[in-house]
Design a protein around this motif. Sequence first.
Motif, PDB file in Angstrom:
ATOM      1  N   LEU A   8       0.941  -1.506  -0.101  1.00  0.00           N
ATOM      2  CA  LEU A   8      -0.076  -0.113   0.037  1.00  0.00           C
ATOM      3  C   LEU A   8       0.795   1.352   0.177  1.00  0.00           C
ATOM      4  O   LEU A   8       0.763   2.401  -0.872  1.00  0.00           O
ATOM      5  N   SER A   9       1.840   1.212   0.654  1.00  0.00           N
ATOM      6  CA  SER A   9       2.856   2.241   0.920  1.00  0.00           C
ATOM      7  C   SER A   9       3.323   2.623  -0.624  1.00  0.00           C
ATOM      8  O   SER A   9       3.581   3.622  -0.846  1.00  0.00           O
ATOM      9  N   ALA A  10       4.025   1.552  -1.279  1.00  0.00           N
ATOM     10  CA  ALA A  10       4.422   1.754  -2.476  1.00  0.00           C
ATOM     11  C   ALA A  10       3.561   2.011  -3.430  1.00  0.00           C
ATOM     12  O   ALA A  10       3.925   3.087  -4.302  1.00  0.00           O
ATOM     13  N   THR A  11       2.169   1.826  -3.275  1.00  0.00           N
ATOM     14  CA  THR A  11       1.298   2.296  -4.233  1.00  0.00           C
ATOM     15  C   THR A  11       0.744   3.708  -3.973  1.00  0.00           C
ATOM     16  O   THR A  11       0.650   4.610  -5.117  1.00  0.00           O
ATOM     17  N   ILE A  12       0.987   4.186  -2.684  1.00  0.00           N
ATOM     18  CA  ILE A  12       0.765   5.570  -2.310  1.00  0.00           C
ATOM     19  C   ILE A  12       2.060   6.391  -3.133  1.00  0.00           C
ATOM     20  O   ILE A  12       1.531   7.567  -3.684  1.00  0.00           O
ATOM     21  N   VAL A  13       3.181   6.023  -2.730  1.00  0.00           N
ATOM     22  CA  VAL A  13       4.214   6.741  -3.442  1.00  0.00           C
ATOM     23  C   VAL A  13       4.073   6.934  -5.218  1.00  0.00           C
ATOM     24  O   VAL A  13       4.404   7.644  -5.647  1.00  0.00           O
ATOM     25  N   ALA A  14       3.736   5.728  -5.820  1.00  0.00           N
ATOM     26  CA  ALA A  14       3.521   5.907  -6.982  1.00  0.00           C
ATOM     27  C   ALA A  14       2.355   6.829  -7.633  1.00  0.00           C
ATOM     28  O   ALA A  14       2.447   7.381  -8.462  1.00  0.00           O
ATOM     29  N   ALA A  15       1.274   6.755  -6.920  1.00  0.00           N
ATOM     30  CA  ALA A  15       0.095   7.449  -7.174  1.00  0.00           C
ATOM     31  C   ALA A  15       0.600   8.814  -7.007  1.00  0.00           C
ATOM     32  O   ALA A  15       0.254   9.852  -7.565  1.00  0.00           O
ATOM     33  N   SER A  78       3.185  11.874   3.562  1.00  0.00           N
ATOM     34  CA  SER A  78       3.898  10.845   3.943  1.00  0.00           C
ATOM     35  C   SER A  78       3.025  10.265   5.272  1.00  0.00           C
ATOM     36  O   SER A  78       2.344  10.840   6.089  1.00  0.00           O
ATOM     37  N   PHE A  79       3.069   8.807   5.403  1.00  0.00           N
ATOM     38  CA  PHE A  79       2.165   8.177   6.211  1.00  0.00           C
ATOM     39  C   PHE A  79       2.866   7.116   6.956  1.00  0.00           C
ATOM     40  O   PHE A  79       3.886   6.348   6.332  1.00  0.00           O
ATOM     41  N   VAL A  80       2.604   6.744   8.371  1.00  0.00           N
ATOM     42  CA  VAL A  80       3.424   5.758   9.067  1.00  0.00           C
ATOM     43  C   VAL A  80       2.819   4.299   8.881  1.00  0.00           C
ATOM     44  O   VAL A  80       3.163   3.332   9.363  1.00  0.00           O
ATOM     45  N   GLY A  81       1.294   4.248   8.323  1.00  0.00           N
ATOM     46  CA  GLY A  81       0.493   3.221   8.434  1.00  0.00           C
ATOM     47  C   GLY A  81      -0.482   3.378   7.680  1.00  0.00           C
ATOM     48  O   GLY A  81      -1.141   4.418   7.400  1.00  0.00           O
ATOM     49  N   PRO A  82      -1.378   2.277   7.521  1.00  0.00           N
ATOM     50  CA  PRO A  82      -2.844   2.557   6.837  1.00  0.00           C
ATOM     51  C   PRO A  82      -3.810   3.324   7.510  1.00  0.00           C
ATOM     52  O   PRO A  82      -4.360   4.020   6.945  1.00  0.00           O
ATOM     53  N   PRO A  84      -3.550   6.115   9.430  1.00  0.00           N
ATOM     54  CA  PRO A  84      -3.420   7.448   9.538  1.00  0.00           C
ATOM     55  C   PRO A  84      -3.790   7.914   7.712  1.00  0.00           C
ATOM     56  O   PRO A  84      -4.237   9.060   7.453  1.00  0.00           O
ATOM     57  N   PHE A  85      -3.178   6.973   6.995  1.00  0.00           N
ATOM     58  CA  PHE A  85      -3.819   7.284   5.603  1.00  0.00           C
ATOM     59  C   PHE A  85      -5.026   7.252   5.374  1.00  0.00           C
ATOM     60  O   PHE A  85      -5.791   8.364   4.652  1.00  0.00           O
ATOM     61  N   TYR A  86      -5.879   6.611   5.888  1.00  0.00           N
ATOM     62  CA  TYR A  86      -7.364   6.297   5.812  1.00  0.00           C
ATOM     63  C   TYR A  86      -7.847   7.521   6.320  1.00  0.00           C
ATOM     64  O   TYR A  86      -8.937   8.205   5.942  1.00  0.00           O
ATOM     65  N   ALA A  87      -7.585   8.009   7.616  1.00  0.00           N
ATOM     66  CA  ALA A  87      -7.856   9.277   8.399  1.00  0.00           C
ATOM     67  C   ALA A  87      -7.709  10.442   7.458  1.00  0.00           C
ATOM     68  O   ALA A  87      -8.640  11.337   7.672  1.00  0.00           O
ATOM     69  N   TYR A  88      -6.406  10.469   6.761  1.00  0.00           N
ATOM     70  CA  TYR A  88      -6.215  11.725   6.097  1.00  0.00           C
ATOM     71  C   TYR A  88      -7.391  11.790   5.016  1.00  0.00           C
ATOM     72  O   TYR A  88      -7.963  12.817   4.662  1.00  0.00           O
ATOM     73  N   LEU A  89      -7.474  10.758   4.170  1.00  0.00           N
ATOM     74  CA  LEU A  89      -8.449  10.715   3.009  1.00  0.00           C
ATOM     75  C   LEU A  89     -10.044  11.135   3.621  1.00  0.00           C
ATOM     76  O   LEU A  89     -10.473  11.629   2.921  1.00  0.00           O
ATOM     77  N   GLY A  90     -10.267  10.378   4.621  1.00  0.00           N
ATOM     78  CA  GLY A  90     -11.356  10.522   5.036  1.00  0.00           C
ATOM     79  C   GLY A  90     -11.737  12.081   5.379  1.00  0.00           C
ATOM     80  O   GLY A  90     -12.836  12.602   5.137  1.00  0.00           O
ATOM     81  N   THR A  91     -10.853  12.713   6.008  1.00  0.00           N
ATOM     82  CA  THR A  91     -11.089  14.046   6.667  1.00  0.00           C
ATOM     83  C   THR A  91     -11.077  15.076   5.437  1.00  0.00           C
ATOM     84  O   THR A  91     -11.904  15.738   5.152  1.00  0.00           O
ATOM     85  N   LEU A  92     -10.360  14.648   4.352  1.00  0.00           N
ATOM     86  CA  LEU A  92     -10.215  15.726   2.968  1.00  0.00           C
ATOM     87  C   LEU A  92     -11.545  15.394   2.347  1.00  0.00           C
ATOM     88  O   LEU A  92     -12.194  16.346   1.976  1.00  0.00           O
TER      89      LEU A  92
END
Length: 215
Positions: A8-15, A78-82, A84-92
Amino acid sequence: MSLAWPELSATIVAAAGGDAAARGRLVEHCYEPVQRLVHRDLERDFRQKHRWMMPLFSTHDVVHEVLAAVIRDLADTSFVGPEPFYAYLGTLVRHRLLDAVRFHEAARRDGRKQVAEPSQGLAAVAADGREPTPTLAASLGERAGLVREALAELPERQRRLLELRLLEDATFPVIAEALGYASEETARQACHAAQARMLVKLRTRGFGGTVAGGS
């Protein structure tokens, strides 16, 4: 689709680097956890302040489209795990949806007068390819009109049932008592039938997704 954090982290970087395929994978992977976060917060806010809009956010396409727009703007994140990433997306996603609703309501109050887009806060986060707030607001307004039209075509009892369940968050015992159903289960079955009937009417108008509230 399930992705372990390293993938998932690698996919985030690619995206974030502009990989369209990676962005598509993220949208599909993140939709369910983000949708749960967004609905949890929006249900509380909308049932207090925007009840007439609530059925729109029980559909797949609205959250999906806004999530796709948010994922196009992952540069410098930059995210340390899934989680925080979901929370970031959900907030936006939540803020962009609320921003669109506020824009739409301001436009309704002011007639056809131009309403300036927000310049501060999360609602103002700029993104390449981000759907402009007025466009999303217009889309929500159009969809709200379709929901109202479909609701108006239902028999009075079915219409009131869906209003109680979807907009007022009434329980099935309350609905059964208010509308004269024999039992809680009878009211639940009637709700499923009303939802199915309304969904058919919405789909004939080109409105996809589902109508929630029957569980």
